[in-house]
Design an enzyme around this catalytic site. Structure first.
Site, PDB file in Angstrom:
ATOM      1  N   GLU A  97      92.235   0.555  -8.436  1.00 27.30           N
ATOM      2  CA  GLU A  97      93.489   0.903  -9.129  1.00 27.30           C
ATOM      3  C   GLU A  97      93.907  -0.266 -10.007  1.00 27.30           C
ATOM      4  OE1 GLU A  97      95.805   2.523 -10.516  1.00 27.30           O
ATOM      5  OE2 GLU A  97      96.901   3.498  -8.870  1.00 27.30           O
TER       6      GLU A  97
ATOM      7  N   ILE B 126      97.024  -1.074 -11.100  1.00 29.28           N
ATOM      8  CA  ILE B 126      98.294  -1.737 -10.794  1.00 29.28           C
ATOM      9  C   ILE B 126      98.988  -1.122  -9.580  1.00 29.28           C
ATOM     10  CG2 ILE B 126      99.629  -0.330 -12.429  1.00 29.28           C
ATOM     11  CD1 ILE B 126     100.953  -3.076 -13.248  1.00 29.28           C
TER      12      ILE B 126
ATOM     13  N   ASP C 155     102.630  -1.431  -7.465  1.00 24.57           N
ATOM     14  CA  ASP C 155     103.948  -2.092  -7.395  1.00 24.57           C
ATOM     15  C   ASP C 155     104.638  -1.819  -6.067  1.00 24.57           C
ATOM     16  OD1 ASP C 155     104.797   0.479  -8.359  1.00 24.57           O
ATOM     17  OD2 ASP C 155     104.925  -0.312 -10.389  1.00 24.57           O
ATOM     18  N   THR C 156     105.429  -0.748  -5.974  1.00 26.35           N
ATOM     19  CA  THR C 156     106.065  -0.493  -4.670  1.00 26.35           C
ATOM     20  C   THR C 156     105.040  -0.020  -3.639  1.00 26.35           C
ATOM     21  OG1 THR C 156     106.496   1.796  -5.194  1.00 26.35           O
ATOM     22  CG2 THR C 156     108.223   0.216  -5.730  1.00 26.35           C
TER      23      THR C 156
ATOM     24  N   LYS D 279     104.082   3.046  -3.370  1.00 25.06           N
ATOM     25  CA  LYS D 279     104.337   4.443  -3.012  1.00 25.06           C
ATOM     26  C   LYS D 279     103.141   5.329  -3.370  1.00 25.06           C
ATOM     27  CE  LYS D 279     107.580   6.794  -4.931  1.00 25.06           C
ATOM     28  NZ  LYS D 279     108.838   7.025  -5.673  1.00 25.06           N
TER      29      LYS D 279
ATOM     30  N   PHE E 266     106.740  -4.685 -17.479  1.00 26.61           N
ATOM     31  CA  PHE E 266     105.851  -3.584 -17.835  1.00 26.61           C
ATOM     32  C   PHE E 266     104.773  -4.129 -18.751  1.00 26.61           C
ATOM     33  CE2 PHE E 266     104.433   0.318 -19.815  1.00 26.61           C
ATOM     34  CZ  PHE E 266     104.363   1.155 -18.717  1.00 26.61           C
ATOM     35  N   VAL E 267     103.538  -4.010 -18.342  1.00 26.06           N
ATOM     36  CA  VAL E 267     102.437  -4.569 -19.127  1.00 26.06           C
ATOM     37  C   VAL E 267     101.501  -3.455 -19.594  1.00 26.06           C
ATOM     38  CG1 VAL E 267     102.475  -6.850 -18.057  1.00 26.06           C
ATOM     39  CG2 VAL E 267     101.122  -5.034 -17.006  1.00 26.06           C
TER      40      VAL E 267
HETATM   41  N1  HPA Z   1     102.004  -0.785 -17.173  1.00 21.09           N
HETATM   42  C1  HPA Z   1     101.364   0.397 -17.318  1.00 21.09           C
HETATM   43  N2  HPA Z   1     101.351   1.335 -16.379  1.00 21.09           N
HETATM   44  C2  HPA Z   1     102.019   1.077 -15.243  1.00 21.09           C
HETATM   45  C3  HPA Z   1     102.708  -0.131 -15.037  1.00 21.09           C
HETATM   46  C4  HPA Z   1     102.695  -1.109 -16.062  1.00 21.09           C
HETATM   47  O1  HPA Z   1     103.282  -2.218 -15.963  1.00 21.09           O
HETATM   48  N3  HPA Z   1     103.247  -0.076 -13.796  1.00 21.09           N
HETATM   49  C5  HPA Z   1     102.889   1.136 -13.293  1.00 21.09           C
HETATM   50  N4  HPA Z   1     102.159   1.841 -14.144  1.00 21.09           N
END
Ligand code: HPA
Ligand code: MG
Length: 222
Positions: A135, A137, A139-140, A142, A188-189
């Site tokens: 994957e 990215i 983050d949480t 979930k 957000f990248v």
């Molecule tokens: N960038 C692009 N897609 C994403 C991001 C992000 O920072 N976070 C979760 N999906």
């Protein structure tokens, strides 16, 4: 050294400004749309090679790589390629089968409530297999928790998670990701297959999107 120490991610601090765009080469059509080169492509590649080594060390002689589309496709391709190269250069060849799953949970730069699994739902070929979820990215966590639960219903022998990026967010998912490329602040990248409404996947570096970029490629929810 113990494993936890060896497998520490590269931690990018909150005040990391990134590199000025003019220092790198990137698609000209994005020049107003990104603020900085946050992680250059070359750094990403070397880190992915390192993660491939960890994977080689931990898995037996075969794995099923489950690539989470679309954002994970570049990471997956490069990781699998490094696994092959490392295999050729050592006497441990890890047989890899690559499968794809498509998830969608973001609109613009916001996470939506619902996780949608699009594409191959029948993962019964995972039974008894060693699985590596790849994957871009986390983050949480979930999304990843929901996916892990789904994958586990097919009774694989073992499941590990590779996340190129893990974001430092409140309620950050600890311990979900076995192989982490970079821990990044809550920005957000885009780039290296990560998108903003399907734009920027064709950018090789990981970059921070500009205000102009956010406006230009915004979509309305319906
Ligand atoms: N960038 C692009 N897609 C994403 C991001 C992000 O920072 N976070 C979760 N999906
Ligand atoms: Mg996306």
């Amino acid at each position: 050294m113990d494993d936890a120490v060896i497998k520490k991610p590269i931690v990018i601090p909150d005040d990391w400004p990134g590199y000025s765009l003019e220092l790198f080469s990137y698609p000209e059509h994005y020049h107003e749309d990104i603020d900085s080169v946050y992680i250059p492509h070359g750094v990403i590649m070397n880190r992915v090679e390192r993660l491939a080594r960890y994977v080689m060390d931990d898995f037996g002689d075969s794995i099923v790589v489950l690539c989470v589309l679309k954002g994970g496709y570049k990471f997956c391709v490069d990781l699998v390629e490094f696994i092959k190269v490392l295999g050729r250069n050592s006497n441990k060849y890890l047989e890899t089968r690559v499968e794809f799953i498509r998830l969608k949970s973001y609109l613009n730069d916001q996470s939506t409530e619902e996780l949608q699994i699009i594409g191959s739902r029948d993962l019964s070929f995972l039974r008894g297999k060693s699985v590596l979820i790849v994957e871009a990215i986390v983050d949480t966590g979930k999304t990843m928790k929901a996916l892990l639960k789904h994958v586990e219903t097919f009774e694989p022998k073992m499941v590990k998670v590779a996340g190129l990026l893990v974001k430092r967010v409140p309620n950050m998912a600890e311990d979900l990701t076995d192989y982490v490329g970079f821990e990044i602040p809550n920005h957000f990248v885009v780039g290296y297959a990560l998108d903003y409404n399907e734009y920027f996947r064709d950018l090789n570096h990981i970059c921070v999107i500009s205000k102009i970029g956010k406006m230009k490629y915004k979509e309305q929810s319906n």
